[in-house]
Design a protein around this motif. Structure first.
Motif, PDB file in Angstrom:
ATOM      1  N   ALA A  40       0.813  -1.213   0.000  1.00  0.00           N
ATOM      2  CA  ALA A  40       0.000   0.000   0.000  1.00  0.00           C
ATOM      3  C   ALA A  40       0.841   1.255   0.000  1.00  0.00           C
ATOM      4  O   ALA A  40       0.423   2.298  -0.499  1.00  0.00           O
ATOM      5  N   ASP A  41       2.056   1.157   0.553  1.00  0.00           N
ATOM      6  CA  ASP A  41       2.892   2.355   0.661  1.00  0.00           C
ATOM      7  C   ASP A  41       3.279   2.905  -0.695  1.00  0.00           C
ATOM      8  O   ASP A  41       3.595   4.080  -0.833  1.00  0.00           O
ATOM      9  N   LYS A  42       3.296   2.031  -1.686  1.00  0.00           N
ATOM     10  CA  LYS A  42       3.765   2.453  -3.002  1.00  0.00           C
ATOM     11  C   LYS A  42       2.670   3.105  -3.841  1.00  0.00           C
ATOM     12  O   LYS A  42       2.945   3.566  -4.936  1.00  0.00           O
ATOM     13  N   PHE A  43       1.442   3.041  -3.364  1.00  0.00           N
ATOM     14  CA  PHE A  43       0.339   3.524  -4.199  1.00  0.00           C
ATOM     15  C   PHE A  43      -0.491   4.577  -3.477  1.00  0.00           C
ATOM     16  O   PHE A  43      -0.467   4.692  -2.250  1.00  0.00           O
ATOM     17  N   GLU A  44      -1.239   5.328  -4.296  1.00  0.00           N
ATOM     18  CA  GLU A  44      -2.005   6.453  -3.739  1.00  0.00           C
ATOM     19  C   GLU A  44      -3.474   6.092  -3.507  1.00  0.00           C
ATOM     20  O   GLU A  44      -4.129   6.644  -2.649  1.00  0.00           O
ATOM     21  N   TYR A  45      -3.984   5.197  -4.326  1.00  0.00           N
ATOM     22  CA  TYR A  45      -5.425   4.911  -4.267  1.00  0.00           C
ATOM     23  C   TYR A  45      -5.602   3.398  -4.288  1.00  0.00           C
ATOM     24  O   TYR A  45      -5.131   2.721  -5.210  1.00  0.00           O
ATOM     25  N   ILE A  46      -6.235   2.863  -3.256  1.00  0.00           N
ATOM     26  CA  ILE A  46      -6.372   1.408  -3.152  1.00  0.00           C
ATOM     27  C   ILE A  46      -7.824   1.045  -2.878  1.00  0.00           C
ATOM     28  O   ILE A  46      -8.480   1.626  -2.000  1.00  0.00           O
ATOM     29  N   MET A  47      -8.308   0.090  -3.633  1.00  0.00           N
ATOM     30  CA  MET A  47      -9.662  -0.406  -3.384  1.00  0.00           C
ATOM     31  C   MET A  47      -9.597  -1.910  -3.154  1.00  0.00           C
ATOM     32  O   MET A  47      -8.671  -2.591  -3.599  1.00  0.00           O
ATOM     33  N   HIS A  48     -10.599  -2.424  -2.447  1.00  0.00           N
ATOM     34  CA  HIS A  48     -10.662  -3.857  -2.182  1.00  0.00           C
ATOM     35  C   HIS A  48     -12.013  -4.377  -2.648  1.00  0.00           C
ATOM     36  O   HIS A  48     -13.046  -3.778  -2.399  1.00  0.00           O
ATOM     37  N   PHE A  58      -7.097  -6.587  -4.471  1.00  0.00           N
ATOM     38  CA  PHE A  58      -6.803  -5.190  -4.191  1.00  0.00           C
ATOM     39  C   PHE A  58      -6.473  -4.520  -5.505  1.00  0.00           C
ATOM     40  O   PHE A  58      -5.720  -5.055  -6.307  1.00  0.00           O
TER      41      PHE A  58
END
Lengths: 1085, 165
Positions: free
Chosen positions: B95-103, B158
């Motif tokens: 998650a640290d590498k990305f700005e927008y995360i959905m599950h 994800f």
């Protein structure tokens, strides 16, 4: 004199020669028996009872759907006799010591010796202490007690259901809004009744047979009836909108709304994790359906909501879950994957909705629990969110106003053009219409278009937060028409199915010029309710409104009587243990109920099919994850299916109908076909690409449409076992259910009483009048129509020829002239036929045929010798009278009569119309004939008609022409057609039963007092129906006896009826107890 | 054809050593937004974007909460799909590498046959469609079957997005 007195004593209605005026005759015996308030209907068939209550109702979403809140005041009066036992003695002691005026108290104590005491103020302590096992305490109603709840009119069995009591403060009876539907209740001042069963047996039976949770479905068609309404739909719709997001705090709060914070909730993983944690409204619904992991409810379903956008072109793929309006609801394993929930998913009247699926797959308790949660969540959510309607919701924007003006202007122009054409006489008439009718139809079409179009613009332009728009979209209240009437344009007002009639000479109101046909002069309301109606518009609107009111009033009376008759005719039909339907005297009406013995209340599929295979297959695939299991090849699938279908429970002997087996098989075949197709599609492409990918491709194919052995097995077994559970139970009072299922929709039928049968201008009666006609078995029906198929149905000319043969042709229509020829020797009439015209319309008429038909017209009294055929197109007719003085007048009257002589065609036929059906795919048209009038036999015998495919809507005529089985079929089809054209679905089994009852004696019996009399019913039943005295007199004269086996008789005698739970009797040992002598001993012996 | 098969997560413009080692990435590629709200704007906070990937030529429709993560037309972004956020042997999260995360959940795989001959080849082209729902926000990923091997029904996924400037 004495005779008069005696006669009047018995029947005060007997006619007496008025020798003397009696002031007011007393009610005779007959008067005391007959009528609605009479002994039979007023006291014997319906008895007054104790332990009841009635008050105003109000809603309470915090109650469970099975509960009813009872005011304390009511609970103080209603009591239940509870026997004192080890378990309840402390509670009952407390009740007794509270006395009768304090809740929870007791009204009375009955002791085993039969004596009873009332716990008055001074003795209640003592009585409480003296309480012992076996005494009966009539305690006040308490929470959890079983009560029956009812609202009139009791049109179907769900109008009286069993609830659990909840004693609460305040003065109204309250229940969950979800239960409004079966009672047809609202809270505008409605009152409802309450009954308290007084024995444990009665309670058990009530809760098992009449409990709300056991009556979620209507036996009318198997649709769910107890479901979310109004606000619940609105809030669900808003919660599941695609752009509702909640943070952790508000999501958790809402989770606790639905379970009162009293249950565990598993918080799902948020849909958006970064940049901030957000849950969507849809996830809230996933929680609602399955709050935590221990709830083993896995719902899978798909529903298309109202705002789903279908693919426009044929062959294009459905957007399904990608629908831009989010109208495709997809639940998979209790997870809401897509779709904004509305009425189709949560409301009543849909077999694939969420609650229906819960009910079918996880039984009533799961559905009820889910409804409870939804009610609590919605009520609390919408309380915080707020939802109201204001004047700004119905204010049109400038753009909307301009568009509206434009549409109306264009429509008016169109109308003016038509009127001008009509006035000039240039309007081309439509088939079967004259010019005036064509004009009316054209104008009505244009005006209806105006309303639709403005409505559409309106719906498009409104902001999504507009309250009426939300309500109409989710289906909680109102329709697009209602909205456009408020905002844009009220539209055409109709009276009796046409535009406003002329109440004045040649005009509807004196505000308009005579003979005006303009939209405004005939009741078109161009204004909206917001902009306000002009005086004339207002008047037209009231005309339409008045018609609606009158119609409702008339309809209630009509349908009420119809329901009563249906009930009386069908009440004693029940299912027996040999699967037959019999009446009370054991006479077989059907050998197997509905041909397959299925219970209409538990039918899951469309149009009465037992199961919805698509959904069950989806569920089987969703609940059995593939895991590492091997998928089956198409061949293996069909192999396994074949072997399963050969097993015992899929044979007719094993209780499986052929129809079900066939539909099951065709579904599976269809699946195998699609699986093969997918495979082939991939393989055909694969040949082009590298072989190394085959493993990947294979896997994808399986993911797309493959099935594992486990999934297939689960699917087959659920389908088959569930099918067997849907068999109707023996003892079911299926007659009463059928009568209610046909009677109840009658009250909802709209005033649409006419309908075009394929062709404009050909009306057929619909609605309550039509149902009445069919059920009464009328000899004359108002619109008899024969639908005739042609032998060659692809040619207009042959159709025209056949029509010519059927439609009656007068001599006047084919004669060029009918002349009176007077010579010195002879006076005669000479008829000249217009042979050219006859040839044009392809009728085979010549002078000989005309001669025959004249002779066969009895009115003319002409014989063979009076008519001479001069040549093919000419006849000479002499007067039959030889009296010279009369001949002149005779010939003149003949001359007037001759043109009406029918020379060709069927006399009973009014007219025949060619119906054209276009097939868009092959671009060919099919023709058939619609014949208005009777004479089925003659029409079938006409050359060029395919008699095998020709039907009539006249039941009695079908019976006379084709026999009793055809009449049965005709009854079923006609009731079905009428109900369907009003948008009402009724299980076909009910109609079959009714049709069978009407025909099982070999003659079509109407459901009237004459028909019911012939169905072999008991005298008491007939007396309680109609003509009370006549039946009683004739029965006493003939010395008839009554076996008391029907429903009415048993009610009159106050004994259990042999239907349902009363079907079986308990056998007892017949050693008689010692006889007791109740008389005092004789003084002298 | 053979060059495109190697797509899943092996040689992509991610020079970071963590990402190179990631075996659990089911799919990743750089997308360019082609259209925004193809059927008109229906929702305030959610926008449907249509994007096409640069390497694999995959077509994607995706609902994005543009209220918290605005995306406009012609923007380029890196999108990855993974079954887990944890990385091999480390406290760091994907998650640290990305700005927008959905599950969300993969609920449907289907196929579409098109008679397309864009890449010179003849005959029908078969494409696989992957449908994922992120709590109601839909994703449809369409493209050549070879890129879709890792997907399975009922998979929890994800979706990770990072914008490229």
């Amino acid at each position: 004199m004495l005779q008069v007195e005696v006669a009047q004593y018995i029947n005060s209605d007997v006619r007496v020669q008025s020798l003397m005026q009696v002031a007011k005759p007393l009610a005779g015996f007959v008067q005391r028996l007959k009528g609605k308030q009479g002994r039979f209907r007023g006291n014997l068939s319906g008895k007054r009872v104790e332990y009841t209550g009635r008050t105003v109702i109000s809603p309470d979403p915090n109650l469970k759907i099975t509960e009813v809140a009872i005011p304390i005041q009511m609970a103080l009066v209603l009591t239940y006799p509870e026997r004192v036992s080890h378990h309840n003695i402390e509670k009952l002691r407390q009740c007794v010591s509270n006395g009768r005026n304090k809740y929870p108290g007791a009204g009375k104590i009955t002791y085993s010796d039969g004596s009873s005491r009332v716990p008055f103020h001074n003795v209640r302590r003592k009585l409480a202490d003296a309480l012992k096992y076996g005494d009966i305490v009539h305690r006040h109603l308490e929470d959890g007690d079983i009560v029956l709840f009812n609202r009139q009119p009791s049109l179907h069995r769900m109008s009286i259901m069993c609830h659990r009591a909840r004693v609460m403060p305040w003065r109204t009876l309250r229940f969950n809004e979800s239960v409004c539907n079966p009672y047809n209740a609202d809270f505008d001042g409605d009152e409802m009744n309450l009954h308290v069963p007084q024995t444990e047996e009665a309670r058990t039976e009530a809760v098992l047979l009449m409990g709300v949770q056991n009556n979620l479905c209507t036996p009318k068609n198997g649709e769910i009836l107890v479901a979310s309404t109004q606000d619940f739909l609105t809030s669900s719709f808003l919660i599941t909108r695609k752009d509702t997001f909640y943070d952790r705090a508000s999501f958790s709060l809402m989770c606790s709304y639905m379970v009162d914070g009293m249950d565990f909730v598993d918080l799902p993983t948020p849909a958006i994790l970064k940049p901030i944690e957000l849950w969507t409204g849809k996830q809230l619904f996933s929680v609602l359906v399955r709050p935590h992991a221990n709830v083993r409810v896995y719902v899978s379903l798909t529903v298309k909501e109202k705002n789903y956008i279908k693919s426009k072109e044929e062959g294009e793929r459905e957007p399904e879950a990608m629908c831009p309006n989010d109208g495709f609801v997809y639940f998979r394993n209790s997870e809401l994957l897509s779709g904004q929930l509305g009425k189709a998913t949560l409301g009543n009247g849909n077999k694939d909705g969420l609650f229906s699926v819960l009910l079918r797959d996880y039984k009533a308790h799961a559905a009820a629990a889910c409804m409870n949660r939804l009610a609590k969540l919605s009520a609390r959510w919408i309380g915080n969110h707020g939802f109201s309607i204001g004047i700004d919701d119905v204010q049109p924007s400038k753009y909307l106003n301009d568009r509206r003006q434009e549409t109306i202007f264009k429509g008016y122009q169109g109308c003016d053009k038509k009127i001008q054409l009509y006035n000039e006489g240039n309007l081309p008439p439509e088939t079967g219409c004259d010019a005036a009718q064509t004009l009316e139809a054209g104008i009505t079409r244009i005006l209806n278009n105006i309303r639709d179009e403005t409505g559409k613009v309106c719906m498009k332009e409104l902001h999504w937060r507009n309250s009426p728009l939300i309500m109409s979209q989710c289906g909680s209240k109102g329709s697009p028409i209602n909205i456009s009437q408020m905002i844009a344009c009220v539209g055409q007002q109709s009276v009796g199915g046409r535009r406003a009639p002329n109440g004045f000479i040649d005009r509807s109101l004196p505000h308009f010029p005579r003979k005006a046909k303009t939209p405004a002069a005939k009741g078109f309301v161009a204004n909206s309710f917001y902009s306000g109606l002009t005086a004339t518009e207002f008047f037209f609107h009231t005309m339409g409104g008045r018609e609606g009111l009158v119609d409702t009033a008339v309809k209630t009376a009509d349908t009420g009587y119809m329901s009563r008759r249906l009930m009386k005719a069908l009440e004693d039909l029940s299912i027996h243990y040999d699967n037959t339907v019999r009446n009370a005297s054991g006479c077989v009406v059907q050998f197997r109920y509905g041909d397959d013995g299925m219970d209409p209340a538990s039918m899951e599929g469309k149009s009465g099919a037992p199961l919805n295979f698509d959904r069950l297959f989806l569920k089987a695939k969703a609940t059995c994850p593939a895991g590492g299991n091997e998928y089956l090849s198409p061949f293996e699938v069909s192999e396994r299916v074949e072997s399963r279908l050969l097993e015992d429970d899929m044979t007719p002997e094993g209780g499986c109908s052929v129809a079900f087996k066939n539909s099951f098989k065709s579904f599976l075949d269809e699946y195998v076909k699609s699986l093969t197709k997918t495979r082939e599609a991939f393989e055909s492409v694969e040949n082009l690409a590298a072989k190394e990918n085959s493993a990947i491709r294979e896997k994808i194919v399986k993911n797309i449409s493959g099935v594992t052995p486990k999934q297939l097995e689960v699917f087959l077994n659920t389908c088959i076992s569930r099918y067997h559970l849907k068999q109707i139970e023996a003892g079911t009072a299926i007659g009463a259910i059928g009568a209610q299922s046909i009677g109840e929709p009658g009250t909802q039928m709209t005033l649409k009483t006419f309908h075009f049968a394929g062709v404009a201008s050909m009306n057929i009666t619909l609605g309550v009048p039509r149902i009445k006609e069919i059920i009464n078995g009328n000899k004359n029906i108002s619109t008899p129509i024969i639908t005739a198929a042609l032998k060659h149905d692809n040619n207009v000319n042959t159709a025209r020829m056949v029509r010519g043969r059927i439609e009656k042709t007068n001599l006047g229509q084919v004669a060029k002239s009918i002349k009176l020829v007077m010579t010195s020797r002879l006076a005669s009439l000479v008829v000249t036929l217009d042979m050219e015209r006859i040839r044009d319309v392809q009728l085979c008429i010549d002078a000989n045929i005309v001669k025959e038909s004249i002779i066969q017209t009895p009115k003319l009294k002409l014989k063979q010798e009076h008519i001479k055929v001069l040549d093919v197109g000419k006849l000479e007719i002499l007067s039959p009278d030889t009296d010279r003085s009369k001949i002149h007048f005779q010939l003149h009257s003949l001359k007037n009569l001759l043109p009406t002589v029918i020379v060709k065609g069927i006399k009973t036929v009014e007219r025949a119309i060619i119906k054209k059906e276009e097939n868009k795919k092959t671009k060919t048209s099919k023709y058939s004939l619609l014949v208005e009038g009777t004479g089925l036999k003659e029409v079938m015998g006409t050359e060029g008609i395919d008699g095998r495919k020709t039907t009539s809507n006249h039941v009695l005529e079908v019976h006379q022409t084709l026999g009793i089985e055809a009449a049965r079929k005709c009854i079923i089809e006609e009731i079905k057609y009428t109900m369907e054209s009003h948008g009402m679905s009724i299980d076909i089994r009910h109609m079959m039963l009714l049709a069978d009852l009407m025909t099982f004696r070999g003659d079509v019996l109407g459901i009237t007092r004459f028909g019911i009399q012939k169905m072999g019913k008991s005298i008491l039943m007939l007396a309680s129906f109609e003509k009370t005295s006549d039946h009683l007199f004739s029965a006493s004269v003939n010395g008839r006896d009554d076996r008391i086996e029907g429903v009415t008789e048993c009610i009159i005698m106050g004994i259990p009826m042999p239907i349902g739970t009363g079907m079986l009797k308990v056998k007892q040992r017949d050693t008689l107890p010692s006889k007791l002598d109740y008389r005092p001993n004789a003084i002298l012996s | 054809m053979a060059a495109r098969v190697a797509c899943p997560g092996v040689h992509l413009p991610l020079t970071n050593k963590f990402l190179v080692r990631m075996a659990e990435l089911l799919f990743d590629d750089i997308f360019r937004v082609e259209r925004v709200n193809p059927d008109g704007k229906k929702f305030d906070k959610v926008t449907r974007i249509e994007a096409r990937s640069e390497k694999c030529g995959m077509f994607m429709q995706l609902d994005v909460n543009t209220d918290i993560y605005p995306i406009v037309k012609d923007e380029r972004f890196l999108m990855a799909l993974s079954t887990s956020l944890s990385l091999e042997g480390g406290q760091q999260s994907l998650a640290d590498k990305f700005e927008y995360i959905m599950h969300g959940k993969l609920y449907k795989i289907s196929d579409e046959t098109r008679a397309k001959t864009s890449d010179g080849g003849s005959g029908p082209v078969i494409e696989v469609e992957i449908y994922v729902s992120f709590g109601g926000l839909q994703m449809m990923l369409k493209g050549d079957p070879s890129h879709c091997a890792g997907f399975e029904l009922e998979q929890r996924l994800f979706l990770l997005i990072r914008k490229l400037t």
